[in-house]
Design a protein around this motif. Structure first.
Motif, mmCIF file in Angstrom:
data_model
loop_
_atom_site.group_PDB
_atom_site.id
_atom_site.type_symbol
_atom_site.label_atom_id
_atom_site.label_comp_id
_atom_site.label_asym_id
_atom_site.label_seq_id
_atom_site.Cartn_x
_atom_site.Cartn_y
_atom_site.Cartn_z
ATOM 1 N N PHE A 4 23.965 -55.079 49.433
ATOM 2 C CA PHE A 4 23.245 -54.911 48.477
ATOM 3 C C PHE A 4 23.076 -53.477 48.046
ATOM 4 O O PHE A 4 23.081 -52.936 47.091
ATOM 5 C CB PHE A 4 21.919 -55.506 48.823
ATOM 6 N N LEU A 5 22.799 -52.698 49.207
ATOM 7 C CA LEU A 5 22.802 -51.160 49.160
ATOM 8 C C LEU A 5 23.949 -50.543 48.512
ATOM 9 O O LEU A 5 23.837 -49.467 47.726
ATOM 10 C CB LEU A 5 22.368 -50.683 50.377
ATOM 11 N N ALA A 6 25.149 -51.007 48.944
ATOM 12 C CA ALA A 6 26.441 -50.358 48.329
ATOM 13 C C ALA A 6 26.305 -50.693 47.077
ATOM 14 O O ALA A 6 26.831 -49.857 45.760
ATOM 15 C CB ALA A 6 27.486 -50.890 49.059
ATOM 16 N N PHE A 7 26.101 -51.890 46.411
ATOM 17 C CA PHE A 7 26.063 -52.435 44.902
ATOM 18 C C PHE A 7 24.766 -51.485 44.181
ATOM 19 O O PHE A 7 25.162 -50.785 43.245
ATOM 20 C CB PHE A 7 25.519 -53.966 44.864
ATOM 21 N N LEU A 8 23.782 -51.347 44.743
ATOM 22 C CA LEU A 8 22.597 -50.426 44.335
ATOM 23 C C LEU A 8 23.090 -48.879 43.967
ATOM 24 O O LEU A 8 22.908 -48.405 43.017
ATOM 25 C CB LEU A 8 21.287 -50.534 45.076
ATOM 26 N N VAL A 9 23.758 -48.410 45.039
ATOM 27 C CA VAL A 9 24.099 -47.125 44.797
ATOM 28 C C VAL A 9 25.145 -46.901 44.053
ATOM 29 O O VAL A 9 25.235 -45.945 43.103
ATOM 30 C CB VAL A 9 24.661 -46.589 46.569
ATOM 31 N N GLY A 10 26.254 -47.790 43.963
ATOM 32 C CA GLY A 10 27.296 -47.675 42.908
ATOM 33 C C GLY A 10 26.554 -47.727 41.383
ATOM 34 O O GLY A 10 27.209 -47.263 40.595
ATOM 35 N N ILE A 12 23.658 -46.983 40.489
ATOM 36 C CA ILE A 12 22.694 -45.784 40.209
ATOM 37 C C ILE A 12 23.816 -44.578 39.635
ATOM 38 O O ILE A 12 23.645 -43.974 38.784
ATOM 39 C CB ILE A 12 22.327 -45.092 41.583
ATOM 40 N N VAL A 13 24.939 -44.479 40.345
ATOM 41 C CA VAL A 13 26.006 -43.694 40.088
ATOM 42 C C VAL A 13 26.564 -44.121 38.615
ATOM 43 O O VAL A 13 26.781 -43.259 37.596
ATOM 44 C CB VAL A 13 27.090 -43.575 40.865
ATOM 45 N N GLY A 14 26.838 -45.368 38.392
ATOM 46 C CA GLY A 14 27.378 -45.864 37.073
ATOM 47 C C GLY A 14 26.375 -45.821 36.041
ATOM 48 O O GLY A 14 26.829 -45.562 34.922
ATOM 49 N N ARG A 20 26.085 -40.971 29.898
ATOM 50 C CA ARG A 20 26.794 -39.845 29.476
ATOM 51 C C ARG A 20 28.116 -40.451 28.530
ATOM 52 O O ARG A 20 29.075 -39.742 28.137
ATOM 53 C CB ARG A 20 27.460 -39.220 30.501
ATOM 54 N N HIS A 21 27.976 -41.927 28.161
ATOM 55 C CA HIS A 21 29.081 -42.375 27.427
ATOM 56 C C HIS A 21 30.595 -42.277 27.934
ATOM 57 O O HIS A 21 31.342 -41.878 27.266
ATOM 58 C CB HIS A 21 28.924 -41.896 25.913
ATOM 59 N N LYS A 22 30.481 -42.362 29.193
ATOM 60 C CA LYS A 22 31.872 -42.377 29.846
ATOM 61 C C LYS A 22 32.409 -43.731 29.968
ATOM 62 O O LYS A 22 31.937 -44.732 30.011
ATOM 63 C CB LYS A 22 31.632 -41.788 31.187
ATOM 64 N N PRO A 23 33.887 -43.740 30.136
ATOM 65 C CA PRO A 23 34.616 -45.096 30.207
ATOM 66 C C PRO A 23 34.396 -45.980 31.306
ATOM 67 O O PRO A 23 34.222 -47.200 31.025
ATOM 68 C CB PRO A 23 36.077 -44.702 30.245
ATOM 69 N N ALA A 24 33.982 -45.479 32.379
ATOM 70 C CA ALA A 24 33.636 -46.492 33.482
ATOM 71 C C ALA A 24 32.082 -46.328 33.783
ATOM 72 O O ALA A 24 31.745 -45.157 34.119
ATOM 73 C CB ALA A 24 34.253 -46.219 34.746
ATOM 74 N N GLY A 25 31.347 -47.165 33.790
ATOM 75 C CA GLY A 25 29.899 -47.230 33.793
ATOM 76 C C GLY A 25 29.162 -48.153 34.852
ATOM 77 O O GLY A 25 29.890 -48.126 35.902
ATOM 78 N N LEU A 26 28.194 -48.656 34.630
ATOM 79 C CA LEU A 26 27.288 -49.368 35.698
ATOM 80 C C LEU A 26 28.168 -50.421 36.053
ATOM 81 O O LEU A 26 28.161 -50.377 37.552
ATOM 82 C CB LEU A 26 26.160 -49.790 35.019
ATOM 83 N N ARG A 27 28.495 -51.342 35.575
ATOM 84 C CA ARG A 27 29.392 -52.288 36.318
ATOM 85 C C ARG A 27 30.552 -51.952 37.142
ATOM 86 O O ARG A 27 30.623 -52.656 38.222
ATOM 87 C CB ARG A 27 29.803 -53.437 35.270
ATOM 88 N N THR A 28 31.374 -51.006 36.535
ATOM 89 C CA THR A 28 32.573 -50.505 37.187
ATOM 90 C C THR A 28 32.166 -50.086 38.686
ATOM 91 O O THR A 28 32.548 -50.465 39.672
ATOM 92 C CB THR A 28 33.381 -49.769 36.529
ATOM 93 N N HIS A 29 31.264 -48.916 38.427
ATOM 94 C CA HIS A 29 30.511 -48.440 39.738
ATOM 95 C C HIS A 29 29.949 -49.351 40.854
ATOM 96 O O HIS A 29 30.313 -49.227 42.151
ATOM 97 C CB HIS A 29 29.796 -47.113 39.476
ATOM 98 N N ALA A 30 29.239 -50.332 40.236
ATOM 99 C CA ALA A 30 28.626 -51.354 41.142
ATOM 100 C C ALA A 30 29.586 -52.126 41.735
ATOM 101 O O ALA A 30 29.485 -52.201 43.209
ATOM 102 C CB ALA A 30 27.804 -52.181 40.310
#
Length: 151
Positions: A4-10, A12-14, A20-30
């Motif tokens: 859960f923590l790794a998902f959450l941190v990802g 947040i970065v995403g 910033r409208h970048k190609p990899a966002g919330l779902r990808t980073h999570a």
């Protein structure tokens, strides 16, 4: 808790990348953070039955899976980098994916303090353009990459 923590941190970065409208966002980073943590947990705890006799000489090394996370995520990051004329784009997003995998790996290994510090530094790095612009260092805030810049 680690997953859960790794998902959450990802996430947040995403979220920063998404704003910033970048190609990899919330779902990808999570997903990258979650996957890296999962592989790390598996590498550390998934093979305990083989750590004693008669397998203890089987050259068991949990770091092998973590090393492969770095390589695998490199392929994802490579797919995010584009070259158009003399400009490269997607490098920061690729680096943030790589960082997210590192954060997930650290969480999977239970290295919470290290991940906390790295996460804060990573978030600052993603905000450096805005920080430099706010203090009048606009020339440092430019993120234009050219293959001819490295002389």
């Amino acid at each position: 808790m680690r997953l859960f923590l790794a998902f959450l941190v990802g996430a947040i970065v995403g979220t920063e990348r998404k704003f910033r409208h970048k190609p990899a966002g919330l779902r990808t980073h999570a997903l990258v953070g979650l996957g890296a943590a999962l592989f790390t947990i598996i590498s550390v705890y998934g093979f305990l039955e083989f750590s004693g006799p008669p397998y203890y000489r089987a050259n068991m090394d949990p770091a092998r899976i973590a090393a492969q996370i770095v390589v695998g995520v490199g392929f994802i990051g490579g797919g995010l980098i584009f070259r158009e004329k003399n400009q490269l784009s997607g490098l920061t997003t690729a680096a943030s994916i790589w960082l997210t995998a590192g954060l997930g790996t650290g969480i999977g290994a239970g290295m919470y303090f290290t991940v906390f510090i790295a996460g804060i530094l990573g978030f600052i790095a993603l905000r450096l353009n805005r920080i430099f612009k706010s203090i009048g260092l606009d020339s440092l805030a430019e993120d234009h990459y050219s293959p001819h810049d490295d002389h």
